[in-house]
Design a protein around this motif. Structure first.
Motif, mmCIF file in Angstrom:
data_model
loop_
_atom_site.group_PDB
_atom_site.id
_atom_site.type_symbol
_atom_site.label_atom_id
_atom_site.label_comp_id
_atom_site.label_asym_id
_atom_site.label_seq_id
_atom_site.Cartn_x
_atom_site.Cartn_y
_atom_site.Cartn_z
ATOM 1 N N GLN A 27 0.852 -1.175 0.000
ATOM 2 C CA GLN A 27 0.000 0.000 0.000
ATOM 3 C C GLN A 27 0.895 1.235 0.000
ATOM 4 O O GLN A 27 1.861 1.312 0.759
ATOM 5 C CB GLN A 27 -0.918 0.028 1.225
ATOM 6 N N GLN A 28 0.573 2.200 -0.846
ATOM 7 C CA GLN A 28 1.382 3.412 -0.915
ATOM 8 C C GLN A 28 1.263 4.195 0.386
ATOM 9 O O GLN A 28 0.171 4.436 0.891
ATOM 10 C CB GLN A 28 0.930 4.269 -2.090
ATOM 11 N N VAL A 29 2.417 4.611 0.918
ATOM 12 C CA VAL A 29 2.420 5.367 2.168
ATOM 13 C C VAL A 29 2.961 6.782 1.981
ATOM 14 O O VAL A 29 2.758 7.641 2.849
ATOM 15 C CB VAL A 29 3.234 4.630 3.253
ATOM 16 N N TRP A 30 3.659 7.035 0.890
ATOM 17 C CA TRP A 30 4.166 8.386 0.639
ATOM 18 C C TRP A 30 4.565 8.486 -0.823
ATOM 19 O O TRP A 30 4.948 7.494 -1.449
ATOM 20 C CB TRP A 30 5.373 8.697 1.522
ATOM 21 N N ALA A 31 4.478 9.690 -1.375
ATOM 22 C CA ALA A 31 4.904 9.921 -2.754
ATOM 23 C C ALA A 31 5.126 11.405 -2.965
ATOM 24 O O ALA A 31 4.549 12.251 -2.271
ATOM 25 C CB ALA A 31 3.871 9.397 -3.750
ATOM 26 N N ASP A 32 5.984 11.720 -3.908
ATOM 27 C CA ASP A 32 6.068 13.069 -4.460
ATOM 28 C C ASP A 32 5.980 12.924 -5.966
ATOM 29 O O ASP A 32 6.856 12.313 -6.593
ATOM 30 C CB ASP A 32 7.365 13.762 -4.057
ATOM 31 N N GLU A 33 4.894 13.474 -6.535
ATOM 32 C CA GLU A 33 4.667 13.379 -7.974
ATOM 33 C C GLU A 33 5.291 14.552 -8.728
ATOM 34 O O GLU A 33 5.286 14.538 -9.961
ATOM 35 C CB GLU A 33 3.160 13.341 -8.256
ATOM 36 N N PHE A 34 5.779 15.539 -8.019
ATOM 37 C CA PHE A 34 6.403 16.721 -8.632
ATOM 38 C C PHE A 34 5.478 17.357 -9.681
ATOM 39 O O PHE A 34 5.932 17.790 -10.741
ATOM 40 C CB PHE A 34 7.757 16.360 -9.254
ATOM 41 N N ASP A 35 4.202 17.423 -9.347
ATOM 42 C CA ASP A 35 3.242 17.979 -10.305
ATOM 43 C C ASP A 35 3.497 19.456 -10.555
ATOM 44 O O ASP A 35 3.509 19.910 -11.705
ATOM 45 C CB ASP A 35 1.816 17.768 -9.792
ATOM 46 N N THR A 36 3.667 20.211 -9.483
ATOM 47 C CA THR A 36 3.875 21.655 -9.653
ATOM 48 C C THR A 36 5.044 22.183 -8.844
ATOM 49 O O THR A 36 5.523 23.282 -9.099
ATOM 50 C CB THR A 36 2.613 22.434 -9.220
ATOM 51 N N ARG A 37 5.520 21.392 -7.872
ATOM 52 C CA ARG A 37 6.589 21.880 -7.005
ATOM 53 C C ARG A 37 7.283 20.700 -6.346
ATOM 54 O O ARG A 37 6.806 19.558 -6.432
ATOM 55 C CB ARG A 37 6.023 22.805 -5.924
ATOM 56 N N ILE A 38 8.407 20.961 -5.695
ATOM 57 C CA ILE A 38 9.069 19.959 -4.875
ATOM 58 C C ILE A 38 8.337 19.901 -3.548
ATOM 59 O O ILE A 38 8.154 20.925 -2.878
ATOM 60 C CB ILE A 38 10.549 20.307 -4.672
ATOM 61 N N GLY A 39 7.884 18.725 -3.164
ATOM 62 C CA GLY A 39 7.041 18.585 -1.987
ATOM 63 C C GLY A 39 7.779 18.859 -0.688
ATOM 64 O O GLY A 39 9.022 18.929 -0.639
ATOM 65 N N PRO A 40 7.018 18.982 0.408
ATOM 66 C CA PRO A 40 7.600 19.314 1.711
ATOM 67 C C PRO A 40 8.396 18.180 2.344
ATOM 68 O O PRO A 40 9.000 18.384 3.400
ATOM 69 C CB PRO A 40 6.367 19.664 2.556
ATOM 70 N N GLY A 41 8.421 17.015 1.721
ATOM 71 C CA GLY A 41 9.182 15.909 2.281
ATOM 72 C C GLY A 41 10.670 15.958 1.988
ATOM 73 O O GLY A 41 11.421 15.094 2.451
ATOM 74 N N TRP A 42 11.104 16.959 1.222
ATOM 75 C CA TRP A 42 12.512 17.049 0.824
ATOM 76 C C TRP A 42 13.186 18.270 1.446
ATOM 77 O O TRP A 42 12.541 19.291 1.688
ATOM 78 C CB TRP A 42 12.642 17.164 -0.693
ATOM 79 N N GLN A 43 14.486 18.154 1.634
ATOM 80 C CA GLN A 43 15.326 19.301 1.950
ATOM 81 C C GLN A 43 16.590 19.211 1.087
ATOM 82 O O GLN A 43 16.940 18.136 0.591
ATOM 83 C CB GLN A 43 15.704 19.342 3.428
ATOM 84 N N PHE A 44 17.243 20.359 0.899
ATOM 85 C CA PHE A 44 18.438 20.400 0.058
ATOM 86 C C PHE A 44 19.696 20.311 0.922
ATOM 87 O O PHE A 44 19.742 20.829 2.047
ATOM 88 C CB PHE A 44 18.474 21.699 -0.753
ATOM 89 N N GLU A 45 20.701 19.646 0.352
ATOM 90 C CA GLU A 45 22.038 19.691 0.937
ATOM 91 C C GLU A 45 22.856 20.707 0.154
ATOM 92 O O GLU A 45 22.774 20.772 -1.090
ATOM 93 C CB GLU A 45 22.704 18.329 0.900
ATOM 94 N N THR A 46 23.647 21.481 0.865
ATOM 95 C CA THR A 46 24.446 22.527 0.240
ATOM 96 C C THR A 46 25.911 22.305 0.587
ATOM 97 O O THR A 46 26.258 22.053 1.748
ATOM 98 C CB THR A 46 24.008 23.917 0.740
ATOM 99 N N GLY A 47 26.769 22.370 -0.442
ATOM 100 C CA GLY A 47 28.199 22.208 -0.205
ATOM 101 C C GLY A 47 28.874 21.530 -1.369
ATOM 102 O O GLY A 47 28.230 21.084 -2.328
ATOM 103 N N GLY A 48 30.185 21.418 -1.301
ATOM 104 C CA GLY A 48 30.954 20.851 -2.399
ATOM 105 C C GLY A 48 31.773 19.649 -1.990
ATOM 106 O O GLY A 48 31.936 19.350 -0.802
ATOM 107 N N GLY A 49 32.254 18.938 -2.996
ATOM 108 C CA GLY A 49 33.167 17.824 -2.784
ATOM 109 C C GLY A 49 32.516 16.470 -2.666
ATOM 110 O O GLY A 49 33.180 15.445 -2.791
ATOM 111 N N GLY A 50 31.208 16.425 -2.395
ATOM 112 C CA GLY A 50 30.521 15.140 -2.331
ATOM 113 C C GLY A 50 30.777 14.364 -1.073
ATOM 114 O O GLY A 50 30.560 13.155 -1.027
#
Length: 572
Positions: A27-50
């Protein structure tokens, strides 16, 4: 995503050998379809070098956008933070974390030396235990311009360990990349086809890390330990396209009998629902948003009732079959796209249905003859049946998909066997043994149970052996109360009207026994080639067939309300 010098744990210890999981459904419990925006379940990482991979890009939110229902992560040649390239890396850490389940994303990848896109997972305890002790599951990785993708796990086994597999893929096209992760195993798939598996049952090979929560990551790296430090800058900017990310978990809930989709044409987020009543809160708990249903698939024998408001209030629409778009829907109830706030999934009891084909009312045959019968009800039966003889009945309609009982009224001196089929043998329904009844007019009923998809077919009976007679065939939906109906090769089963002709065979006149409501209907007589050789109007009197040459004919009655009934007769 993390790639360091490899200490490959013995692969044999990671191969399968575990007991099958109990019967459950995802049963599906979570999804982001990216219909119009990046959903609230994500955050960005910032920085270099990996973070230890010697990558050459600087990660920043500006390199991730949503357009046309897709997440687009773009690597560019630009200097930021002391790095010559920029890209983006998203994660659900602290927002959406999962233990076990099916995790999938539909992704289209860029090609080029130095590019390293990935969809992967890290243990949620990475902040306290570090990597690799937190564990890592790479759902999909790709490097450079290779025509294959990789699926790998990384963990700590008194030192760094990894175990992975790969499979060919045309990565420049969209594919669904997935893992199915249970306490016993992790399996990797591309477009639903499994290509790799690892055993983690009972922490085998020190894989205890994979029994804890993980979070998701998406990123497009430029250069690094795995793809190398050379970058083909002619490929930049390069974009990784993500249509959706979805997470499912196993449940013991009943399997879904209806599936609702976010978009028309059965596209977008999909959730299967078992029989039950679903308020708005219950729908949202399953990932179905308010006013967000555009198409449905409904299993046979079920229906979905959509309600305009929560708690089954307001206008409603009942959907009893697949509906590809609720915009201007074919049910004629206006626009129901993105309108439902609650719904009910219900079983529908199929109405009783049964119909009878008279054996002599065949549309075509080989080798048989018609004779008078001594069976209950009188009339005629088909006799003189030899091996390889056959009978065909055209336009036989099975009203719903499911299980049917087919009964045959037979007589045989010493026993025999028949088989049945649909559409000239294209669908075989199986054999039925005919017992010895002790006489050619000593009748019994034999039956078989078959599964048939709803539709209209040419129904056939084939003599696997000879020496038997056939009076009628009765087809009943399993569980139905039988309703005997006079059948004909030209009429749809289930017609409530019946008529008979006598004498049969005849030398000059036919008398029709039919309800008075059929008077005024059009009569025609067809020869074996289907050519009309006589026509008239049924007025309740006899039909003069004395001018016809000897042979087999079909009398067709087109009723005043345009139903077609027919009976076979023999002219001597």
């Amino acid at each position: 995503m993390k790639k360091l010098s490899t200490l490959l744990l013995g692969a044999a210890a990671l191969l399968l050998g575990t007991a099958p999981a109990p019967a459950q459904t995802y049963q599906q419990v979570w999804a982001d379809e990216f219909d119009t925006r990046i959903g609230p379940g994500w955050q960005f990482e910032t920085g270099g070098g990996g973070w230890g991979n010697n990558e050459k890009q600087y990660y920043q939110a500006a390199n991730a956008t949503v357009a046309n229902g897709e997440l687009r992560i773009t690597a560019r040649k630009e200097n930021v933070g002391g790095y010559p390239y920029t890209s983006a890396r998203l994660k659900t850490q602290g927002l959406k974390e999962f233990t076990y389940g099916k995790v999938e994303a539909r992704i289209k990848l860029p090609l080029g030396q130095g590019l390293w896109p990935a969809f992967w997972m890290l243990g949620a305890n990475i902040g306290s235990v570090g990597w690799p002790r937190c564990g890592e599951i790479d759902v999909m990785e790709h490097v450079n311009s290779e025509n294959k993708v990789y699926g790998t796990i990384h963990w700590d086994a008194n030192g760094y360990a990894q175990y992975g597999g790969n499979t060919p893929a045309a990565v420049a096209d969209y594919h669904v990349y997935a893992v199915e992760w249970t306490p016993a195993a992790i399996k990797w798939f591309v477009d639903g086809v499994q290509y790799h598996e690892v055993n983690i049952a009972n922490g085998t090979g020190s894989t205890e890390e994979f029994q804890r929560p993980f979070f998701l990551l998406l990123n497009l790296a430029v250069a690094g330990n795995w793809p190398g430090q050379t970058v083909d800058e002619s490929r930049l900017p390069a974009t990784m396209f993500v249509d959706y990310v979805r997470v499912y978990q196993l449940t013991n809930a009943p399997a879904g009998v209806a599936t609702v989709y976010r978009n028309c044409n059965y596209d977008g987020a999909a959730t299967a629902l078992p029989v039950g009543d679903y308020t708005l809160g219950q729908l949202q708990a399953r990932g179905i948003l308010n006013d967000d249903v555009s198409s449905l698939r409904v299993n046979s024998g079920h229906q979905v009732v959509l309600y305009e408001h929560d708690n089954f209030q307001g206008a409603s629409l009942t959907v009893g079959a697949d509906n590809g778009c609720l915009v201007g829907n074919p049910l004629g109830a206006g626009n129901w796209n993105d309108k439902a706030s609650s719904l009910r999934v219900q079983p529908v009891s199929a109405p009783a249905w049964s119909a009878t084909l008279q054996a002599e009312a065949f549309s075509a045959m080989q080798g048989v003859q018609v004779e008078n019968t001594a069976d209950t009800g009188g009339g005629q039966n088909v006799g003189y049946i030899d091996a390889t003889d056959w009978l065909a009945y055209n336009n036989v309609t099975f009203p719903t998909s499911g299980t049917y009982t087919i009964e045959y009224r037979v007589a045989s001196l010493s026993g025999s066997r028949l088989s049945s089929d649909l559409n000239a043998g294209a669908i075989q329904l199986g054999n039925v043994d005919i017992p010895a009844t002790g006489g050619w007019q000593t009748w019994t009923t034999v039956s078989q149970t078959v599964n048939v998809q709803a539709g209209t077919y040419n129904f056939g009976v084939y003599a696997q052996a000879g020496g038997w007679n056939l009076n009628w065939i009765r087809i009943s939906r399993a569980g139905s109360n039988r309703t005997a109906v006079a059948g004909s090769g030209a009429a749809t089963l289930g017609s409530p009207l019946a008529f008979s002709v006598h004498p049969n065979p005849t030398t000059d006149y036919l008398t029709l026994a039919a309800p008075a409501e059929l008077r005024g209907g059009h009569l025609s007589v067809l020869n074996l080639r289907g050519k009309e050789v006589w026509r008239g109007t049924y007025d309740g009197r006899t039909v003069d067939v004395s001018a016809l040459p000897p042979g087999l004919y079909t009398l067709v009655l087109l009723t005043p309300d345009q139903r077609k009934l027919s009976r076979r007769f023999s002219k001597q």
